[in-house]
Design a protein around this motif. Structure first.
Motif, PDB file in Angstrom:
ATOM      1  N   THR A  54       0.856  -1.189  -0.304  1.00 30.25           N
ATOM      2  CA  THR A  54       0.036   0.131  -0.470  1.00 30.25           C
ATOM      3  C   THR A  54       1.072   1.037  -0.369  1.00 30.25           C
ATOM      4  O   THR A  54      -0.152   2.639  -0.482  1.00 30.25           O
ATOM      5  CB  THR A  54      -0.889   0.343   1.324  1.00 30.25           C
ATOM      6  OG1 THR A  54      -0.489   0.125   2.741  1.00 30.25           O
ATOM      7  CG2 THR A  54      -2.522  -1.006   1.503  1.00 30.25           C
ATOM      8  N   LEU A  55       1.859   1.581   0.861  1.00 26.74           N
ATOM      9  CA  LEU A  55       3.066   2.192   0.257  1.00 26.74           C
ATOM     10  C   LEU A  55       3.739   2.302  -0.708  1.00 26.74           C
ATOM     11  O   LEU A  55       3.500   3.732  -1.028  1.00 26.74           O
ATOM     12  CB  LEU A  55       3.597   2.124   1.821  1.00 26.74           C
ATOM     13  CG  LEU A  55       3.619   1.868   3.350  1.00 26.74           C
ATOM     14  CD1 LEU A  55       3.995   1.809   4.271  1.00 26.74           C
ATOM     15  CD2 LEU A  55       2.780   3.629   3.465  1.00 26.74           C
ATOM     16  N   ILE A  56       4.054   2.473  -1.526  1.00 19.71           N
ATOM     17  CA  ILE A  56       4.348   2.054  -2.518  1.00 19.71           C
ATOM     18  C   ILE A  56       3.211   2.521  -3.822  1.00 19.71           C
ATOM     19  O   ILE A  56       3.203   3.591  -4.501  1.00 19.71           O
ATOM     20  CB  ILE A  56       4.739   0.483  -3.345  1.00 19.71           C
ATOM     21  CG1 ILE A  56       6.081  -0.311  -2.205  1.00 19.71           C
ATOM     22  CG2 ILE A  56       4.517   0.571  -5.416  1.00 19.71           C
ATOM     23  CD1 ILE A  56       6.481  -1.187  -2.705  1.00 19.71           C
ATOM     24  N   ALA A  57       1.716   2.159  -3.680  1.00 17.07           N
ATOM     25  CA  ALA A  57       0.733   2.122  -4.401  1.00 17.07           C
ATOM     26  C   ALA A  57       0.464   3.854  -4.033  1.00 17.07           C
ATOM     27  O   ALA A  57       0.600   4.886  -4.635  1.00 17.07           O
ATOM     28  CB  ALA A  57      -0.524   1.951  -4.409  1.00 17.07           C
ATOM     29  N   ALA A  58       0.254   4.178  -2.750  1.00 24.64           N
ATOM     30  CA  ALA A  58       1.029   4.958  -2.384  1.00 24.64           C
ATOM     31  C   ALA A  58       1.736   6.460  -2.398  1.00 24.64           C
ATOM     32  O   ALA A  58       1.572   7.321  -2.801  1.00 24.64           O
ATOM     33  CB  ALA A  58       0.264   5.793  -1.101  1.00 24.64           C
ATOM     34  N   LYS A 103       8.879 -10.090  -3.331  1.00 23.16           N
ATOM     35  CA  LYS A 103       8.842  -8.650  -2.779  1.00 23.16           C
ATOM     36  C   LYS A 103       6.954  -8.387  -3.768  1.00 23.16           C
ATOM     37  O   LYS A 103       6.429  -8.874  -4.248  1.00 23.16           O
ATOM     38  CB  LYS A 103      10.009  -7.715  -3.115  1.00 23.16           C
ATOM     39  CG  LYS A 103       9.991  -7.181  -5.554  1.00 23.16           C
ATOM     40  CD  LYS A 103      11.331  -6.841  -5.419  1.00 23.16           C
ATOM     41  CE  LYS A 103      11.023  -6.947  -6.249  1.00 23.16           C
ATOM     42  NZ  LYS A 103      12.085  -5.209  -6.716  1.00 23.16           N
ATOM     43  N   PRO A 104       6.888  -7.096  -2.466  1.00 21.66           N
ATOM     44  CA  PRO A 104       5.767  -6.434  -2.955  1.00 21.66           C
ATOM     45  C   PRO A 104       5.688  -5.380  -4.915  1.00 21.66           C
ATOM     46  O   PRO A 104       6.967  -5.150  -4.551  1.00 21.66           O
ATOM     47  CB  PRO A 104       5.466  -5.206  -2.094  1.00 21.66           C
ATOM     48  CG  PRO A 104       6.655  -5.295  -1.547  1.00 21.66           C
ATOM     49  CD  PRO A 104       7.399  -6.023  -1.516  1.00 21.66           C
ATOM     50  N   VAL A 105       4.525  -5.326  -5.397  1.00 20.26           N
ATOM     51  CA  VAL A 105       5.619  -5.260  -6.641  1.00 20.26           C
ATOM     52  C   VAL A 105       4.088  -4.346  -7.368  1.00 20.26           C
ATOM     53  O   VAL A 105       3.325  -4.454  -7.593  1.00 20.26           O
ATOM     54  CB  VAL A 105       5.444  -6.628  -8.004  1.00 20.26           C
ATOM     55  CG1 VAL A 105       6.777  -7.756  -7.625  1.00 20.26           C
ATOM     56  CG2 VAL A 105       4.293  -6.700  -7.554  1.00 20.26           C
ATOM     57  N   ARG A 106       4.539  -3.521  -7.939  1.00 21.38           N
ATOM     58  CA  ARG A 106       3.477  -2.003  -9.232  1.00 21.38           C
ATOM     59  C   ARG A 106       3.226  -3.019  -9.750  1.00 21.38           C
ATOM     60  O   ARG A 106       3.381  -4.021 -10.241  1.00 21.38           O
ATOM     61  CB  ARG A 106       4.872  -1.383  -9.456  1.00 21.38           C
ATOM     62  CG  ARG A 106       5.449  -0.156  -8.437  1.00 21.38           C
ATOM     63  CD  ARG A 106       3.651   0.853  -8.613  1.00 21.38           C
ATOM     64  NE  ARG A 106       3.810   1.710  -9.160  1.00 21.38           N
ATOM     65  CZ  ARG A 106       3.820   2.897  -9.916  1.00 21.38           C
ATOM     66  NH1 ARG A 106       4.794   3.295  -9.182  1.00 21.38           N
ATOM     67  NH2 ARG A 106       3.498   4.107 -10.905  1.00 21.38           N
TER      68      ARG A 106
END
Lengths: 158, 271
Positions: B125-129, B212-215
């Motif tokens: 969520t922090l990446i998306a934000a 890992k979290p991804v776009r």
């Protein structure tokens, strides 16, 4: 290896020597002989070991005793009054058949007190959601929710 | 089980914590990931430094452009923050759904980022934000884009001796939401998707579909190019190869990605 800590448990200050790796739940059960707090899963899943640290419901299996130096811990033994009167949550579990085998009960009751303190007007759905971290292997959830509902109503009246 | 023997210190300042970490201690924030790993002996640090005695690491404040969240701020506070709800609703969504109330009373935003579990809710969520992380180490302070922080399983670009001190979330008028699937409430997320919709287009990121979290770049590109949501959903897994595991097959996770991207996009649009 021992470190000296002072933890106030159920209103009484205890000074004791602990190894830094000692978990709060082991300190309570084995050094203070407060065996009401149970160990269920060992993987932070079941909520059996729930106690309050400085007023917040936390898992005593995921907290080191040494982290509680200078803090206030409340366990299930601290619920009833000194004269033996049951806490409203204990009375409600008793009256609503809120337990079967009883293993999850101390954690359920400490989580319940946390829920009632945080959300005094919680709906049944909110109570169910807030119990997500406490597992009952007897699956007695209906009566557990009924007990918490009854205790919340009782505490709101008094 | 009982953790391995260890040395414990409690830092009272960021500098003291940095010195301890530089000397080899593992930082302990809320302990909701580290402690279970230590109990199972998956982690056996010889020394830990407790960050809970550093007041400046706790709290949420704002300046003109950003919300500054102290690394030791617990998930419960983040979920309840009106400021975060107003500017980055998906981060509040994620914080409110992590673990259980007991976990949210101890677990922290900085700990979640630093631990870098590929199924964590918070990092995606922090990446998306479009958030950033402030890290402090022996050579001073630096800013790292949340997107550049996590490199693979439990691994970050933090240098030896660096700790996360703050998370900075841009203030925006974006409408955003986070949707996830997990089996039981307390379980780790299988797949989760965060979507932000604003004047500058759509940004989306997912957890649980890689190391890992991804776009979700292909999903974003279709929507930002004027394409339909259906077309974007059809391409959501492009370039993403989830790992099969006990929590699901590759096909299942790709399917979930589409379902959850649609759900998060729908919820964001309706806010």
């Amino acid at each position: 290896m021992g470190e000296t800590i002072t933890v106030t448990v159920n209103g009484t200050a205890h000074t004791a020597e602990v190894e830094p790796r000692t978990l709060l739940v082991h300190f309570l059960r084995e050094q203070l002989n407060l065996t009401g707090t149970h160990i269920g899963c060992d993987t932070s899943t079941c909520g059996c070991c729930t106690v309050h640290v400085d007023g917040d419901a936390v898992l005593s299996c995921s907290t080191l005793a040494i982290q509680c130096d200078g803090r206030e811990v409340r366990t299930v033994e601290g619920l009833q009054s000194e004269d033996g009167t049951l806490h409203p949550i204990q009375q409600a579990f008793h009256e609503n058949h809120g337990l079967q085998c009883g293993y999850c009960t101390p954690g359920m009751m400490m989580a319940a007190v946390g829920i009632i303190e945080q959300q005094p007007n919680a709906t049944d759905d909110e109570i169910r959601a807030a119990l997500e971290g406490n597992l009952c292997r007897c699956t007695g959830y209906q009566n557990i929710v009924a007990s918490i509902r009854a205790a919340a109503d009782q505490m709101a009246r008094s | 089980m009982i953790p391995s023997t260890l040395e414990y210190t409690k830092a009272s300042s960021i500098d003291e914590a940095v010195a301890a970490v530089a000397a080899g201690a593992v930082p302990l924030s809320g302990g909701q990931s580290l402690m279970p790993m230590m109990r199972l002996r998956l982690a056996a640090p010889h020394a830990i430094v407790d960050l809970s005695g550093i007041p400046e690491l706790v709290g949420i404040c704002e300046d003109e452009d950003e919300i500054a969240v102290g690394a030791m701020t617990i998930h419960r506070e983040i979920a309840a923050s009106e400021l975060i709800r107003a500017h980055a609703g998906l981060v509040a969504d994620a914080a409110g759904g992590i673990g259980s109330p007991q976990v949210r009373n101890r677990g922290t935003i900085g700990g979640s980022l630093g631990h870098a579990d590929p199924h964590s809710d918070m990092p995606a969520t922090l990446i998306a934000a479009g958030a950033s992380v402030i890290a402090k180490g022996p050579n001073g302070e630096r800013r790292i884009l949340a997107e550049d922080l996590i490199t693979t399983y439990l691994t970050t670009t933090l240098e030896p001796g660096e700790i996360i001190t703050q998370v900075r979330i841009p203030k925006s008028d974006d409408h955003s939401a986070y949707a996830k699937f997990h089996r039981r409430a307390i379980d780790w997320t299988v797949v989760g998707v965060g979507v932000c919709i604003g004047d500058n287009g759509v940004r989306a990121a997912a957890t649980g579909v890689a190391d890992k979290p991804v776009r979700l770049s292909a999903f974003e590109a279709v929507l930002n190019g004027g394409g339909s949501l259906d077309d974007a959903i059809a391409k959501v897994a492009e370039g993403i190869e989830p790992h099969a595991g006990l929590d699901g097959s590759v096909e299942y996770k790709k399917h979930l990605l589409g379902v959850l991207a649609r759900k998060a996009h729908g919820e964001a649009s309706s806010r």
